[in-house]
Design a protein around this motif. Structure first.
Motif, short mmCIF file in Angstrom:
data_model
loop_
_atom_site.label_atom_id
_atom_site.label_comp_id
_atom_site.label_asym_id
_atom_site.label_seq_id
_atom_site.Cartn_x
_atom_site.Cartn_y
_atom_site.Cartn_z
N ASP A 94 -9.52 -58.77 41.30
CA ASP A 94 -9.13 -60.11 40.88
C ASP A 94 -10.34 -61.04 40.85
O ASP A 94 -11.44 -60.70 41.30
CB ASP A 94 -8.00 -60.67 41.76
N TYR A 102 -11.09 -53.25 46.94
CA TYR A 102 -9.76 -53.17 46.33
C TYR A 102 -8.69 -53.65 47.29
O TYR A 102 -7.70 -54.27 46.89
CB TYR A 102 -9.46 -51.74 45.88
N ALA A 121 -6.09 -55.13 41.63
CA ALA A 121 -5.21 -55.67 40.60
C ALA A 121 -3.79 -55.11 40.68
O ALA A 121 -2.84 -55.76 40.23
CB ALA A 121 -5.79 -55.37 39.21
N ALA A 122 -3.62 -53.92 41.23
CA ALA A 122 -2.29 -53.30 41.29
C ALA A 122 -2.01 -52.87 42.72
O ALA A 122 -2.90 -52.39 43.42
CB ALA A 122 -2.23 -52.09 40.35
N PRO A 123 -0.76 -53.05 43.17
CA PRO A 123 -0.43 -52.65 44.55
C PRO A 123 -0.31 -51.13 44.66
O PRO A 123 0.55 -50.51 44.03
CB PRO A 123 0.92 -53.33 44.78
N ILE A 124 -1.19 -50.54 45.45
CA ILE A 124 -1.13 -49.09 45.70
C ILE A 124 -1.39 -48.87 47.18
O ILE A 124 -2.01 -49.70 47.85
CB ILE A 124 -2.18 -48.33 44.86
N GLY A 138 -2.51 -44.75 39.39
CA GLY A 138 -1.80 -45.70 38.57
C GLY A 138 -2.43 -47.07 38.39
O GLY A 138 -1.79 -47.96 37.82
N PHE A 139 -3.68 -47.24 38.81
CA PHE A 139 -4.30 -48.54 38.58
C PHE A 139 -5.36 -48.48 37.48
O PHE A 139 -5.98 -49.49 37.15
CB PHE A 139 -4.91 -49.11 39.87
N SER A 173 -4.88 -48.27 34.37
CA SER A 173 -4.46 -49.05 33.20
C SER A 173 -4.79 -50.53 33.33
O SER A 173 -4.68 -51.27 32.36
CB SER A 173 -2.95 -48.89 33.00
N THR A 174 -5.20 -50.99 34.53
CA THR A 174 -5.54 -52.41 34.69
C THR A 174 -6.94 -52.73 34.17
O THR A 174 -7.31 -53.90 34.08
CB THR A 174 -5.47 -52.82 36.18
#
Length: 359
Positions: free
Chosen positions: A9, A162, A167-170, A282-283, A285-286
């Motif tokens: 971010d 991170y 950017a993505a919750p993992i 899965g992050f 794609s951000t």
């Protein structure tokens, strides 16, 4: 392990940017003593060599690749402060000209590879040297272990960034395990490359290797008029100079051009460790396209040549020369403008031949 835009971010990107600026400014001030030993040309040559070798991704299995980070190699060869400048140079050229790594993530990349990678690699190498026999050959395993440890350390540093502003919750445990696990494997390649390069330099010019300099026997310096001066191995760094000869400089530059403009064609097309982990967790794609994606040299291919092997070779050659020029420029600024160290004396012998003396 180049971090793209979008993974972190804005506050984290700004924070790491400020950290990178501060560390680079400090390195510009503190690198003078290291640069006083060999001059700025060696730093530029190390920078362009690391740039070239980073173009050659090597496969590590399961559809993943890795490449040299180079922080430990830079620190061992030219010292930790100059190593920060070397890695900053490489990352600036990659991010601004080749769209490799995000523009807003440039500070994160310098923090990760240019600060953490350099300092961890250097500290591990010095720690290993403290327990090995005091001879130049000991630098090779020390550098290899420094390189091995520096890669998962940089992976852990990314995980920490991170955790602060991803950017993505993992699950952070899954991220840490995947990043460290894959980068331990990549670290083996880092260790092999680092050992090979350091071994070659130690075999020919141990006086040019920063961490080996205190292990080299006394030198007898001969100036252009034939006057001889003995310099003890424990002399202050500012008074112990080693010349980068045209032959050495030409050989290292030629090797860099060969790797960047030729061997880079053999680079693996598989995603690197960070890209692979991002896709699996899965992050990935951000990630967003870098603001420099429209550069004519983006993705290490000269757009004017329409793609293909020739475009990659031309981009590699241009990148090596750009990195060499910027590396020498930054190192020259540090060499001239840094705070003088005790015992530093610019009148010390420069441009002399050196032969070993026993005892």
């Amino acid at each position: 392990m180049h971090i793209p835009d979008g993974f972190l971010d804005a506050p984290t990107s700004i924070g790491t940017g400020l950290l990178a600026v501060g560390a680079t400014a400090l390195a510009l001030r503190q690198a003078r003593r290291e640069l006083g030993e060999t001059g700025p040309v060696l730093a530029g040559l190390v920078a362009c060599f690391i740039f070239a070798v980073q173009m050659v991704n090597f496969p590590v299995g399961a559809g993943t690749s890795g490449h040299l980070l180079g922080g430990a190699l830079a620190a061992v060869l030219v010292g930790p402060w100059t190593g920060v400048l070397v890695m900053t140079t490489v990352l600036l050229v990659q991010g601004l000209v080749f769209a490799d790594g995000g523009l807003t993530a440039l500070g994160a990349n310098i923090t990760d590879m240019g600060i953490v990678g350099v300092l961890v690699g250097y500290l591990v190498a010095r720690g290993v040297l403290a327990v090995l026999p005091r001879r130049p050959a000991s630098v090779v395993p020390a550098a290899a272990l420094g390189g091995l440890v520096s890669v998962p350390a940089a992976a852990l540093a990314f995980t920490a960034m991170y955790a602060v502003g991803g950017a993505a919750p993992i699950p952070l445990g899954s991220l840490a395990a995947a990043m460290i696990g894959w980068h331990l494997v990549i670290g083996i390649g880092e260790a092999v490359i680092t050992a090979a390069v350091v071994s070659a330099v130690v075999a020919s010019r141990p006086d040019l290797v920063h961490v080996a300099r205190h292990l080299v026997p006394d030198l007898e310096l001969v100036d252009a008029d034939g006057r001889r001066t003995t310099v003890r191995a424990d002399a202050p760094a500012g008074r112990r100079r080693a010349r980068v000869t045209p032959r050495f400089a030409g050989g290292l530059l030629a090797t860099s051009l060969l790797v960047g403009g030729g061997l880079s064609l053999l680079a693996s097309n598989h995603p690197d460790g960070l890209e692979y982990v991002g896709e699996r967790l899965g992050f990935g794609s951000t990630a967003v396209e870098s603001a420099t994606a429209s550069s004519p040299l983006a993705d290490y291919s000269l757009a004017w040549l329409g793609g293909g092997a020739g475009a990659t070779m031309a981009a590699g050659v241009i990148g090596v020369l750009l990195t060499l020029a910027l590396g020498i420029l930054l190192s020259s600024l540090a060499h001239r403008g840094g705070a003088p160290e005790e015992g530093d004396d610019d009148r010390s012998p420069v441009g002399v031949g050196a032969t070993r003396r026993d005892g």
